[in-house]
Scaffold this motif. Structure first.
Motif, PDB file in Angstrom:
ATOM      1  N   ASP A 259      11.808  -9.285   4.802  1.00 45.01           N
ATOM      2  CA  ASP A 259      12.973  -8.335   5.008  1.00 45.01           C
ATOM      3  C   ASP A 259      12.584  -7.224   5.842  1.00 45.01           C
ATOM      4  O   ASP A 259      11.675  -6.417   5.455  1.00 45.01           O
ATOM      5  N   PRO A 260      13.245  -6.657   6.800  1.00 46.88           N
ATOM      6  CA  PRO A 260      12.931  -5.516   7.674  1.00 46.88           C
ATOM      7  C   PRO A 260      12.840  -4.101   6.950  1.00 46.88           C
ATOM      8  O   PRO A 260      12.151  -3.276   7.163  1.00 46.88           O
ATOM      9  N   THR A 261      13.685  -4.033   5.757  1.00 43.41           N
ATOM     10  CA  THR A 261      13.555  -3.060   4.833  1.00 43.41           C
ATOM     11  C   THR A 261      12.227  -2.913   4.194  1.00 43.41           C
ATOM     12  O   THR A 261      12.081  -1.786   3.606  1.00 43.41           O
ATOM     13  N   VAL A 262      11.592  -4.042   3.801  1.00 42.13           N
ATOM     14  CA  VAL A 262      10.359  -3.624   3.529  1.00 42.13           C
ATOM     15  C   VAL A 262       9.320  -2.718   3.933  1.00 42.13           C
ATOM     16  O   VAL A 262       8.779  -1.835   3.610  1.00 42.13           O
ATOM     17  N   PHE A 263       9.722  -2.695   5.485  1.00 45.36           N
ATOM     18  CA  PHE A 263       8.626  -1.886   6.030  1.00 45.36           C
ATOM     19  C   PHE A 263       9.101  -0.404   6.183  1.00 45.36           C
ATOM     20  O   PHE A 263       8.293   0.570   6.472  1.00 45.36           O
ATOM     21  N   GLU A 264      10.472  -0.039   5.786  1.00 47.79           N
ATOM     22  CA  GLU A 264      10.744   1.369   5.577  1.00 47.79           C
ATOM     23  C   GLU A 264      10.095   1.715   4.209  1.00 47.79           C
ATOM     24  O   GLU A 264       9.555   2.892   4.239  1.00 47.79           O
ATOM     25  N   ASP A 265      10.239   0.679   3.324  1.00 47.24           N
ATOM     26  CA  ASP A 265       9.678   1.384   1.991  1.00 47.24           C
ATOM     27  C   ASP A 265       8.133   1.332   2.061  1.00 47.24           C
ATOM     28  O   ASP A 265       7.480   2.394   1.614  1.00 47.24           O
ATOM     29  N   LEU A 266       7.539   0.677   2.878  1.00 48.42           N
ATOM     30  CA  LEU A 266       6.077   0.611   3.194  1.00 48.42           C
ATOM     31  C   LEU A 266       5.754   1.977   3.707  1.00 48.42           C
ATOM     32  O   LEU A 266       4.735   2.560   3.426  1.00 48.42           O
ATOM     33  N   SER A 267       6.419   2.334   4.862  1.00 49.30           N
ATOM     34  CA  SER A 267       6.048   3.715   5.543  1.00 49.30           C
ATOM     35  C   SER A 267       6.163   4.804   4.766  1.00 49.30           C
ATOM     36  O   SER A 267       5.623   5.718   4.696  1.00 49.30           O
ATOM     37  N   ASP A 268       7.529   4.825   3.771  1.00 57.30           N
ATOM     38  CA  ASP A 268       7.687   5.775   2.825  1.00 57.30           C
ATOM     39  C   ASP A 268       6.546   5.864   1.708  1.00 57.30           C
ATOM     40  O   ASP A 268       5.927   6.906   1.439  1.00 57.30           O
ATOM     41  N   ALA A 269       6.095   4.776   1.336  1.00 54.63           N
ATOM     42  CA  ALA A 269       4.980   4.541   0.246  1.00 54.63           C
ATOM     43  C   ALA A 269       3.766   5.228   0.492  1.00 54.63           C
ATOM     44  O   ALA A 269       2.834   5.857  -0.024  1.00 54.63           O
ATOM     45  N   ILE A 270       3.409   4.786   1.981  1.00 58.91           N
ATOM     46  CA  ILE A 270       2.088   5.369   2.782  1.00 58.91           C
ATOM     47  C   ILE A 270       2.139   6.815   2.878  1.00 58.91           C
ATOM     48  O   ILE A 270       1.166   7.559   2.176  1.00 58.91           O
ATOM     49  N   ALA A 271       3.159   7.285   3.173  1.00 53.82           N
ATOM     50  CA  ALA A 271       3.343   8.728   3.388  1.00 53.82           C
ATOM     51  C   ALA A 271       3.370   9.491   2.041  1.00 53.82           C
ATOM     52  O   ALA A 271       2.598  10.541   2.055  1.00 53.82           O
ATOM     53  N   ASP A 272       3.892   9.057   0.976  1.00 50.48           N
ATOM     54  CA  ASP A 272       3.812   9.627  -0.243  1.00 50.48           C
ATOM     55  C   ASP A 272       2.501   9.187  -0.958  1.00 50.48           C
ATOM     56  O   ASP A 272       2.698   9.723  -2.162  1.00 50.48           O
ATOM     57  N   GLU A 273       1.662   8.372  -0.574  1.00 45.26           N
ATOM     58  CA  GLU A 273       0.451   8.115  -1.240  1.00 45.26           C
ATOM     59  C   GLU A 273       0.712   7.228  -2.451  1.00 45.26           C
ATOM     60  O   GLU A 273      -0.021   7.693  -3.737  1.00 45.26           O
ATOM     61  N   ARG A 274       1.709   6.445  -2.503  1.00 43.18           N
ATOM     62  CA  ARG A 274       1.970   5.526  -3.722  1.00 43.18           C
ATOM     63  C   ARG A 274       1.201   4.283  -3.528  1.00 43.18           C
ATOM     64  O   ARG A 274       1.711   3.259  -3.185  1.00 43.18           O
ATOM     65  N   GLU A 275      -0.190   4.346  -3.729  1.00 43.12           N
ATOM     66  CA  GLU A 275      -0.875   3.388  -3.178  1.00 43.12           C
ATOM     67  C   GLU A 275      -0.778   1.971  -4.047  1.00 43.12           C
ATOM     68  O   GLU A 275      -0.954   0.672  -3.431  1.00 43.12           O
ATOM     69  N   GLY A 276      -0.468   1.990  -5.203  1.00 40.60           N
ATOM     70  CA  GLY A 276      -0.128   0.886  -5.948  1.00 40.60           C
ATOM     71  C   GLY A 276       1.142   0.141  -5.243  1.00 40.60           C
ATOM     72  O   GLY A 276       1.002  -1.161  -5.314  1.00 40.60           O
ATOM     73  N   TYR A 277       2.206   0.725  -5.061  1.00 43.27           N
ATOM     74  CA  TYR A 277       3.457   0.091  -4.382  1.00 43.27           C
ATOM     75  C   TYR A 277       2.925  -0.286  -2.923  1.00 43.27           C
ATOM     76  O   TYR A 277       3.134  -1.512  -2.585  1.00 43.27           O
ATOM     77  N   VAL A 278       2.068   0.197  -2.368  1.00 40.15           N
ATOM     78  CA  VAL A 278       1.766  -0.115  -0.902  1.00 40.15           C
ATOM     79  C   VAL A 278       0.929  -1.529  -1.250  1.00 40.15           C
ATOM     80  O   VAL A 278       1.299  -2.525  -0.382  1.00 40.15           O
ATOM     81  N   ASN A 279       0.049  -1.647  -2.132  1.00 41.52           N
ATOM     82  CA  ASN A 279      -0.740  -2.720  -2.212  1.00 41.52           C
ATOM     83  C   ASN A 279      -0.023  -3.710  -2.834  1.00 41.52           C
ATOM     84  O   ASN A 279      -0.349  -5.066  -2.414  1.00 41.52           O
ATOM     85  N   GLY A 280       1.019  -3.479  -3.756  1.00 46.38           N
ATOM     86  CA  GLY A 280       1.956  -4.615  -3.931  1.00 46.38           C
ATOM     87  C   GLY A 280       2.715  -5.300  -2.762  1.00 46.38           C
ATOM     88  O   GLY A 280       2.877  -6.617  -2.803  1.00 46.38           O
ATOM     89  N   ILE A 281       3.128  -4.493  -1.875  1.00 47.67           N
ATOM     90  CA  ILE A 281       3.958  -4.929  -0.837  1.00 47.67           C
ATOM     91  C   ILE A 281       3.008  -5.724   0.117  1.00 47.67           C
ATOM     92  O   ILE A 281       3.353  -6.890   0.457  1.00 47.67           O
TER      93      ILE A 281
END
Length: 826
Positions: A259-281
Motif C-alpha cells: 500500500d503506498p500509504t505505508v511509505f508515508e508512515d515509514l518516512s514519518d517514522a524515520i524522521a521521528d526516530e520510531r525505530e520499532g515501527y520502522v523495523n516492523g514495516i
C-alpha cells in the motif's frame, strides 16, 4: 489471435527476398506486387510458443522485433527507416516511400473470431488464417485466401493490438535500482535535495567548521550556495534513472502489492526516530517481497537467495541475502543479478489481459549481462510466460540472442537464423538451418562463443573422448615447453570434436560442412583399424551420390601416416591409434597413477605392474599398446580392477605436466613428445590448409565477380555477342561439381531462350528479363543445397538417432552401417 508469420520489406537491413524472386517455380502473392513488378517480402515463421532469433552483428535481428511491433500498433513507421540500398530509396517528388510490414494471423479462440468481426470486418472460424499488411504507411489491407477483403478498414495508424496480438516489450537495458528515494514512492515523503553523497557534502561544509559570528557565516554564504547548487544540479535524475525508479515502484506496488500509504508512515517514522515501527514495516515489506517474487524457484544458483529492503533517512535500499546469511548491496554483487531481477520484475508486474487474448513478448539480447546459468534461469522464466504450468494461457515469445545458453537444445525447431546477404540483397532468413544446425548457428553466434555448444570454425574430428584429452593436453604441454604455436593446436580457435566412434565421424562432418554455402575447415583423425579405414573410405567416397564429404588430403589415418614418419615406438608396438605413440615407460607410469588415484590401490601394489607385463601381451593384441596394457593391468592387479581410456589419458597428461619440473618423469616422456609433436604439426598444417582452401573458395568466387561486373557495365541492352561471351565466362568460372553442372545447365537455357547463337550483332531482346536470369545464377549453388533430397552420407542407426544436433555430441555406440537417407525437409 496468434501471429504465425511476419513479413518485412524495404525496412532498414531488409530489402526484399532475392532468393524467392529468383527461385524456380516460385510464384508471387498478390500483396507483393508493385505495379507489374514482383518484390517478395522477407518472411519469417513464428512459433506458437517461443521463437529464438540468432544472427551475426548487423544481420537485422533487432529490426525484425521492431517490425512485429510496428505491424500491430501502426506506430513509428518512419520514412527514414527505408532500406538505403533499395532501388526504391529516392529523394524525387512522388517517389519517396515508407517501409512495408505484414503478418499472417490465426484465430485461436472465440474471442478472436468476435474481435475480427467487430474491429476488422472479417468473418473467421477458429483455426482460420488471414493476412494483414501495412504497405507504404497506408491503411491496413486484409487478405483472406489470397484475395483482398473489400470494405471498411482501420485507419493507417490504428493500434490493432486488441484485435490481433498484444505487444509486450521487455526492456533488457534497465536494471533494478540499487536504492529508491522515499519521495519517489509517495508525494507525502520528505524530498531532500540531491543524493546522500550530495547531502553529506553540504552538511560537512555547514557543520565541519566553527562559525565565530553571523558575519563570518554570511561571508561564506556565496561559497555555500555554489556548492549546494552545483551538487543538486549534478545529481538531478536522468531518463535512465527515472526508468529504474519506475521499475522499483513496479516491484513494490505491483509485485509485492505494498500500500503506498505505508511509505508515508515509514518516512514519518524515520524522521521521528520510531525505530520499532520502522523495523516492523520493513519486516512486513521483506516478507511480501519473498512471497511474491518466489525467487528460489527461478534462481538456480542460490536457493536461499532473498531480495530485501533496508531503510535510510530518505531512501529505501535494496539488499541481497545469499546462502551464507550475509547481506550485500547491489554494488557488491554482479550486474547479472540486477538485470535478472529486472527481467523477473518486469514480467511479474506486467498486467496481462483479463481475456484470453494472446500476447507476444519481444526481448532484444537479454543475455548481455547474465552468466550462462543466469541465462538458463531466464529461459525457464520465458518458457513459463509462453506456456504457464497451470495452462491458463498460451502466449508467444520472440527474442534475439547471441548466446548458445539461451537456446533450448530440446527444441531446435524454434531457432531462426538471419544472415546479411550479398551486396544489396539485405537480410535473409537461412532456410536450411533445420537440416544443418551446425554452421549457420556457429557463424551467427561467433566461433569463440558457439564452440561451447556447436562445432566451431576450425574443427578436428576424433573418434573418442580419450583422443580429445590426449591431443588437447599434449598440445598445451608442448606449447608450455616452448614448441612453436604453428606446430601445435591453438585451442582458442580449434575445436576437437569427439564423435564417439569412427563410424559416426562421416555423419558429423557432413553435418558440420552440410549443404550450406559456408563450409568450416575440418580434418578427421582416424585410427588405423578396420573401423577407421572404413570411415576414411566413406569420407573420401561419399554416399549414395558418390559426393565427397571431406577431401582425402584432410583425412589422417594414423596407421598410414605413421609409415612415412621416423617415430620412436616401443618394441613390438604397431602404430594404429594415438595411444600407440606413447613410450612403454610413460604408459606404465600413467597406469600406475590411475591405479592409485582412481582405483585406490596402494602405491606399493601399483608398482608391481611393470613394462614387462605389457610387453608380454603385445603379440596377443597385434601390437596395440593400450589393449595389451589393459589386459596386463587386470591380470597383474586382479580381475576386479579395470583401466579405461579416458581416465588413462588424463593420467598421461598429468605425467607430461609433471615432467616439466621432474627429471624422472621427463625421461619417460621424451619419445612420446617427439611422436605427438610430429602428429600435431601435421594436423595443424592441414587445418591451416583447409582454412585457406575455404577462404579461397569463398573469396575468389569468379562467378559472383563475373555476374556483378556484367550487371554493373550493362544496365541498358547490349548485343547477343556480348551475351554469349558472358555465358562462356560464367561456364569457365564454375567448378567441376554438381552445383557447377546445375549452373551450366541454366546458362544453356539462357543461351537458347534469348537466341544468343543467332544474329550476334542484334541487341538482346527482353533485356531486363535477361538480366534477372543472369542475376539468379548466383543463387543456384544455394538452391542446389536446399533442394537436395538425398543425404550423401548415411549415418549408422545408433549414431544418427542419438546425436545431439545442437551440441555436436555424437552417440557413444554405433551399430549397423546404413539407413535410409533423411529428406531435405526433415
Amino acid at each position: 489471435m496468434r501471429i504465425t508469420r511476419i513479413y518485412v520489406r524495404f525496412y532498414k537491413s531488409f530489402n526484399y527476398d532475392y532468393e524467392r524472386k529468383f527461385a524456380p517455380n516460385s510464384n508471387p502473392d498478390p500483396w507483393e506486387m508493385l505495379g507489374d513488378a514482383w518484390y517478395p517480402y522477407v518472411r519469417l515463421e513464428l512459433e506458437a510458443s517461443i521463437t529464438t532469433i540468432v544472427g551475426a552483428n548487423e544481420s537485422g535481428k533487432s529490426h525484425l522485433l521492431d517490425s512485429v511491433e510496428k505491424l500491430i500498433t501502426g506506430r513509428n513507421i518512419d520514412r527514414s527507416d527505408f532500406c538505403r540500398y533499395s532501388q526504391f530509396f529516392s529523394v524525387e517528388i512522388g517517389q519517396r516511400r515508407f517501409p512495408d510490414f505484414g503478418g499472417e494471423f490465426e484465430a485461436v479462440t472465440e474471442d478472436d473470431v468476435d474481435l475480427a468481426k467487430e474491429q476488422l470486418g472479417i468473418d473467421l472460424e477458429i483455426g482460420s488464417k488471414f493476412h494483414l499488411f501495412r504497405a507504404n504507411d497506408s491503411a491496413p489491407a486484409i487478405y483472406m485466401s489470397g484475395v483482398e477483403v473489400p470494405g471498411t478498414k482501420p485507419t493507417k495508424h490504428t493500434d490493432l493490438s486488441q484485435a490481433l496480438s498484444g505487444v509486450f516489450r521487455l526492456d533488457a537495458k534497465v536494471p533494478l535500482p540499487a536504492s529508491i528515494p522515499l519521495y519517489e514512492l509517495t508525494s507525502e515523503a520528505r524530498r531532500p535535495s540531491g543524493s546522500r553523497r550530495t547531502r553529506g557534502d553540504v552538511l560537512n561544509h555547514l557543520y565541519g567548521r566553527s562559525w565565530s559570528s553571523p558575519d563570518e557565516f554570511t561571508q561564506s554564504a556565496a561559497d555555500f550556495f555554489g556548492l549546494a547548487f552545483q551538487k543538486i544540479q549534478n545529481s538531478t535524475p536522468h531518463d535512465q534513472t527515472e526508468k529504474q525508479y519506475a521499475l522499483g515502484r513496479d516491484l513494490l506496488f505491483k509485485v509485492a502489492r505494498i500500500d503506498p500509504t505505508v511509505f508515508e508512515d515509514l518516512s514519518d517514522a524515520i524522521a521521528d526516530e520510531r525505530e520499532g515501527y520502522v523495523n516492523g514495516i520493513i519486516q512486513k515489506i521483506n516478507q511480501a517481497l519473498a512471497a511474491q517474487l518466489n525467487f528460489p524457484r527461478w534462481w538456480a544458483q542460490d536457493r536461499e537467495f532473498k531480495l530485501m529492503v533496508s531503510p535510510r533517512e530518505y531512501d529505501l535500499v535494496f539488499t541481497i541475502r545469499d546462502r551464507t546469511g550475509t547481506d550485500y548491496s547491489f554494488a557488491e554483487r554482479s550486474n547479472g543479478l540486477r538485470y535478472f531481477l529486472s527481467y523477473h520484475v518486469q514480467l511479474l508486474a506486467h498486467q496481462r489481459p483479463s481475456t484470453v487474448q494472446q500476447e507476444i513478448l519481444l526481448m532484444d539480447e537479454p543475455d548481455a549481462y547474465l552468466s550462462s546459468q543466469g541465462q538458463q534461469d531466464l529461459l525457464r522464466i520465458l518458457e513459463e510466460f509462453a506456456v504457464p504450468e497451470d495452462g491458463s494461457r498460451r502466449d508467444q515469445v520472440a527474442y534475439v540472442t547471441h548466446s548458445p545458453f539461451l537456446i533450448n537444445r530440446n527444441a531446435g525447431e524454434r531457432i531462426r537464423v538471419l544472415d546479411k546477404g550479398l551486396t544489396d540483397e539485405g537480410t535473409r532468413v537461412v532456410k536450411d538451418v533445420a537440416r544443418n544446425h551446425y554452421e549457420p548457428l556457429r557463424s551467427s553466434l561467433g566461433a569463440f562463443v558457439a564452440e561451447t555448444s556447436f562445432i566451431s570454425g576450425s574443427n578436428l574430428f576424433v573418434e573418442g573422448l580419450a583422443d580429445q584429452v590426449l591431443i588437447a593436453g599434449a598440445s598445451s604441454h608442448l606449447q608450455a615447453k616452448g614448441v612453436a604455436k604453428i606446430d601445435t593446436l591453438d585451442l582458442n580457435n580449434v575445436t576437437i570434436v569427439p564423435a564417439g566412434s569412427a563410424s559416426s565421424i562421416p555423419y558429423l562432418i557432413y553435418l558440420a560442412r552440410g549443404r550450406d554455402v559456408v563450409r568450416p575447415p575440418c580434418v578427421a583423425l582416424l585410427d588405423g583399424d578396420q573401423a577407421g579405414r572404413d570411415a576414411a573410405k566413406a569420407l573420401a567416397r561419399g554416399g549414395a551420390r558418390q559426393k565427397q564429404v571431406l577431401p582425402a588430403n584432410f583425412i589422417v589415418e594414423i596407421g598410414t601416416w605413421a609409415k612415412d614418419r621416423h617415430l620412436s615406438l616401443s618394441d613390438g608396438v604397431s602404430a594404429t591409434e594415438i595411444e600407440d605413440l606413447l613410450s612403454l615407460p610413460l604408459a606404465v607410469k600413467a597406469a600406475q597413477n590411475y591405479a592409485v588415484r582412481v582405483l585406490q590401490i596402494s602405491r606399493k601394489d601399483a608398482a608391481s605392474f611393470t613394462a614387462e607385463d605389457v610387453s608380454e601381451k603385445l603379440p596377443e593384441h597385434e601390437g596395440s599398446l593400450f589393449d595389451a596394457l589393459k589386459n596386463a593391468f587386470t591380470q597383474r592387479l586382479g580381475s576386479e580392477f579395470h583401466i579405461e581410456k579416458v581416465g588413462f589419458a588424463k593420467e598421461v597428461i598429468a605425467v607430461l605436466a609433471d615432467s616439466r619440473s621432474n627429471s624422472d618423469s621427463a625421461r619417460v616422456c621424451t619419445d612420446f613428445e617427439g611422436n605427438i609433436a610430429a602428429l600435431l604439426s601435421e594436423i595443424a598444417k592441414l587445418l591451416r590448409q583447409a582454412a585457406r582452401d575455404e577462404q579461397d573458395r569463398r573469396l575468389n568466387n569468379r562467378l559472383d565477380r563475373t555476374i556483378a561486373g556484367f550487371l554493373a557495365d550493362h544496365s541498358s541492352p547490349t548485343t547477343r555477342e556480348r551475351g554469349r561471351l558472358l555465358i562462356e565466362e560464367i561456364q569457365a568460372s564454375v567448378h567441376d561439381s554438381e552445383e557447377g553442372d546445375r549452373i551450366r545447365l541454366q546458362t544453356e537455357r539462357i543461351r537458347r531462350d534469348f537466341d544468343l547463337d543467332e544474329n550476334l550483332g542484334d541487341p538482346i531482346e527482353r533485356f531486363d528479363d535477361f538480366r534477372e536470369k543472369v542475376a539468379a545464377l548466383r543463387y543456384e549453388e544455394r538452391f542446389a543445397k536446399q533442394n537436395a533430397q538425398v543425404v550423401e552420407v548415411n549415418p549408422p542407426i545408433e549414431s544418427r538417432s542419438t546425436a545431439d544436433p545442437l551440441s555436436g555430441k555424437g552417440s557413444q555406440e554405433s551399430q549397423g552401417e546404413d539407413i535410409s537417407t533423411p529428406q531435405a525437409n526433415a
